[in-house]
Scaffold this active site. Sequence first.
Site, PDB file in Angstrom:
ATOM      1  N   VAL A 197     -13.048   7.768  -5.903  1.00 30.23           N
ATOM      2  CA  VAL A 197     -13.649   6.726  -5.057  1.00 30.23           C
ATOM      3  C   VAL A 197     -14.534   7.353  -3.982  1.00 30.23           C
ATOM      4  O   VAL A 197     -15.651   6.883  -3.729  1.00 30.23           O
ATOM      5  CB  VAL A 197     -12.547   5.836  -4.418  1.00 30.23           C
ATOM      6  CG1 VAL A 197     -13.157   4.781  -3.504  1.00 30.23           C
ATOM      7  CG2 VAL A 197     -11.710   5.176  -5.501  1.00 30.23           C
ATOM      8  N   LYS A 200      -8.117  18.337   0.224  1.00 34.91           N
ATOM      9  CA  LYS A 200      -6.966  19.251   0.140  1.00 34.91           C
ATOM     10  C   LYS A 200      -7.410  20.612  -0.374  1.00 34.91           C
ATOM     11  O   LYS A 200      -6.981  21.638   0.105  1.00 34.91           O
ATOM     12  CB  LYS A 200      -5.921  18.660  -0.831  1.00 34.91           C
ATOM     13  CG  LYS A 200      -4.828  17.905  -0.078  1.00 34.91           C
ATOM     14  CD  LYS A 200      -3.608  17.710  -0.957  1.00 34.91           C
ATOM     15  CE  LYS A 200      -3.630  16.347  -1.487  1.00 34.91           C
ATOM     16  NZ  LYS A 200      -3.035  15.732  -2.461  1.00 34.91           N
ATOM     17  N   GLU A 203     -11.023  -3.924   2.564  1.00 38.11           N
ATOM     18  CA  GLU A 203     -11.355  -4.726   1.371  1.00 38.11           C
ATOM     19  C   GLU A 203     -11.016  -3.994   0.069  1.00 38.11           C
ATOM     20  O   GLU A 203     -10.554  -4.594  -0.901  1.00 38.11           O
ATOM     21  CB  GLU A 203     -12.849  -5.059   1.389  1.00 38.11           C
ATOM     22  CG  GLU A 203     -13.310  -5.993   0.302  1.00 38.11           C
ATOM     23  CD  GLU A 203     -12.633  -7.358   0.379  1.00 38.11           C
ATOM     24  OE1 GLU A 203     -12.966  -8.131   1.284  1.00 38.11           O
ATOM     25  OE2 GLU A 203     -11.755  -7.639  -0.468  1.00 38.11           O
ATOM     26  N   VAL A 219      -7.446  -4.025  -2.111  1.00 36.62           N
ATOM     27  CA  VAL A 219      -6.966  -5.064  -3.040  1.00 36.62           C
ATOM     28  C   VAL A 219      -8.076  -5.486  -4.001  1.00 36.62           C
ATOM     29  O   VAL A 219      -9.154  -5.907  -3.561  1.00 36.62           O
ATOM     30  CB  VAL A 219      -6.451  -6.303  -2.265  1.00 36.62           C
ATOM     31  CG1 VAL A 219      -5.905  -7.351  -3.223  1.00 36.62           C
ATOM     32  CG2 VAL A 219      -5.379  -5.907  -1.255  1.00 36.62           C
ATOM     33  N   GLY A 250     -10.129  -3.875  -6.101  1.00 38.93           N
ATOM     34  CA  GLY A 250     -11.366  -3.103  -6.264  1.00 38.93           C
ATOM     35  C   GLY A 250     -12.577  -3.783  -5.656  1.00 38.93           C
ATOM     36  O   GLY A 250     -12.626  -4.016  -4.454  1.00 38.93           O
ATOM     37  N   GLY A 279     -10.239   6.607 -14.850  1.00 40.37           N
ATOM     38  CA  GLY A 279     -10.098   6.644 -13.388  1.00 40.37           C
ATOM     39  C   GLY A 279      -9.551   5.343 -12.816  1.00 40.37           C
ATOM     40  O   GLY A 279      -9.804   5.000 -11.667  1.00 40.37           O
ATOM     41  N   ASP A 339       2.176  -1.068  -7.487  1.00 35.70           N
ATOM     42  CA  ASP A 339       0.805  -1.158  -6.977  1.00 35.70           C
ATOM     43  C   ASP A 339       0.433  -2.629  -6.749  1.00 35.70           C
ATOM     44  O   ASP A 339      -0.134  -2.989  -5.705  1.00 35.70           O
ATOM     45  CB  ASP A 339      -0.167  -0.497  -7.966  1.00 35.70           C
ATOM     46  CG  ASP A 339      -1.610  -0.635  -7.525  1.00 35.70           C
ATOM     47  OD1 ASP A 339      -2.029   0.119  -6.621  1.00 35.70           O
ATOM     48  OD2 ASP A 339      -2.324  -1.511  -8.061  1.00 35.70           O
ATOM     49  N   LYS A 368      -0.401  -4.712  -3.133  1.00 36.17           N
ATOM     50  CA  LYS A 368      -1.559  -5.596  -2.931  1.00 36.17           C
ATOM     51  C   LYS A 368      -1.115  -7.014  -2.565  1.00 36.17           C
ATOM     52  O   LYS A 368      -1.705  -7.657  -1.695  1.00 36.17           O
ATOM     53  CB  LYS A 368      -2.413  -5.607  -4.202  1.00 36.17           C
ATOM     54  CG  LYS A 368      -3.086  -4.263  -4.465  1.00 36.17           C
ATOM     55  CD  LYS A 368      -3.650  -4.189  -5.872  1.00 36.17           C
ATOM     56  CE  LYS A 368      -4.345  -2.854  -6.116  1.00 36.17           C
ATOM     57  NZ  LYS A 368      -4.609  -2.618  -7.539  1.00 36.17           N
TER      58      LYS A 368
HETATM   59  N1  HSE Z   1      -4.535   1.687  -9.952  1.00 35.08           N
HETATM   60  C1  HSE Z   1      -5.166   0.552  -9.414  1.00 35.08           C
HETATM   61  C2  HSE Z   1      -5.349  -0.468 -10.523  1.00 35.08           C
HETATM   62  C3  HSE Z   1      -6.485   0.927  -8.818  1.00 35.08           C
HETATM   63  O1  HSE Z   1      -5.235  -0.104 -11.694  1.00 35.08           O
HETATM   64  O2  HSE Z   1      -5.578  -1.623 -10.230  1.00 35.08           O
HETATM   65  C4  HSE Z   1      -7.123  -0.158  -8.002  1.00 35.08           C
HETATM   66  O3  HSE Z   1      -6.337  -0.508  -6.898  1.00 35.08           O
END
Ligand code: HSE
Length: 440
Positions: free
Chosen positions: A18, A49, A133, A136, A138, A191, A205, A209
């Site tokens: 990103v 890193k 923004e 949540v 993308g 990705g 995940d 969100k």
């Molecule tokens: N890993 C997350 C997804 C990335 O697949 O939605 C976007 O938040």
Amino acid sequence: MSEGKSVIQIGMIGFGNVGQGVYRLLEKNRALIEAKVGAQLRIKKIAVKDLTKQRDVTVPEGMLTANYDDLVSDPDIDVIVELMGGLEPARTYLLDAMKKGKHIVTANKAVLSVHWDEIIATARQNKVDIYFEAAVCGGIPVIQAINDGLAPNNIMSIYGIVNGTTNFILQKMTEEKKSFKEALQMAQKKGLAEADPTLDINGMDAAHKLAILASLAFSKRVKVEDIYVEGIDRITLQDIEFAREEFGRVVKLFAIAEVEGDELEVRVHPTLIPQEHLLAKVDGEYNGVLVTGDFVGTTMYYGLGAGNKPTASAVMSDLIYVCRSVSDNVAGEISNCWFLSDNPQIKRLRKIGEIKSRYYLKFSVLDQVGVLSAIARILGEHQISIASVIQKEQKKGDKVPVVIVTYEALEKNVQEALKKINGLPFVQEETLLIRMDRGE
Ligand code: HSE
């Protein structure tokens, strides 16, 4: 109003997928972006890193640093863009940066959802902006829609596909007959997945969100641990095919927040929805969210929910807001979210056992006399009414899947019945339960 700045300096933490997308986007659309901001945008430092890591994007000599302190202690840096993800050290970096007067743009849903109170309070105390923004869905501006566009409404429900990876996996399993593992590898290659993809698969995940969306939409702090969470790890191709062929439904990992009376339900789990449902058409790495407000009715948001380009677009849209405020000398003056923290109309969060749904139950049983009647009897004893039954005869082996779809039942009753059924000697595997939700 005093003069603002004509050059806004930015520090970025994290330069993965990103971060590199944000860098590329600024390079490509710089003229447009700067015209919208009314000032120049300069990425001054990027903290990473590993300085030696091979990256697709080449940046000027000296821009990368392995020391995060080079960013927060630099008085010239106005805005920190945090794209490293995870809880720590992201939390410490964000709090530190805000205490030093830096405005924040972050895509980090985990840290925001878990440390929401502390982060929002620190932003307010230090009069800095914090925009998120990209945390949540993308590239879909769903936070902005909830915060601004729907602000006058009492939100009644949110139904969303908010994780691109699982949606992509389900589609690849359905349409290309890929195995779960193959489909996950494809999502990682694109990705889409988190650094730790178990967060995608196990629903966490999506829960991160949903905690953010629900907290904003309902003006009620919804914690991650308040959300009932199930992932897609038990869904098989067989279930996907049964659902489609026998019931005209598709499986989606749904994030749901819905008000009923003075109670709020918040949950993430696979859900069987009719093929004609608007969200059934949301495939692959796309996300879709239906938000219903008491005046506006139902609204829908759709777009790419993961991947470097759409996420970079969301990060840059936040940067445009923040940099414009810095340029106009009003940054930190106006809170960017209507988070009121305790909506008195919502008295409690409903527990999963209290919800009502229709259920798809897949029993894996020995093909012998009396099995179906024993299952039906236990369901009946728990006030669960059967809507349909399917048993597919197997060519070999004596284990068969029996699928029962119920009418609406109380979850607590269903869980109790399944506990008894799973203990019966002819049951070969733990019964699979998929909710066939409202959201219709
Ligand atoms: N890993 C997350 C997804 C990335 O697949 O939605 C976007 O938040």
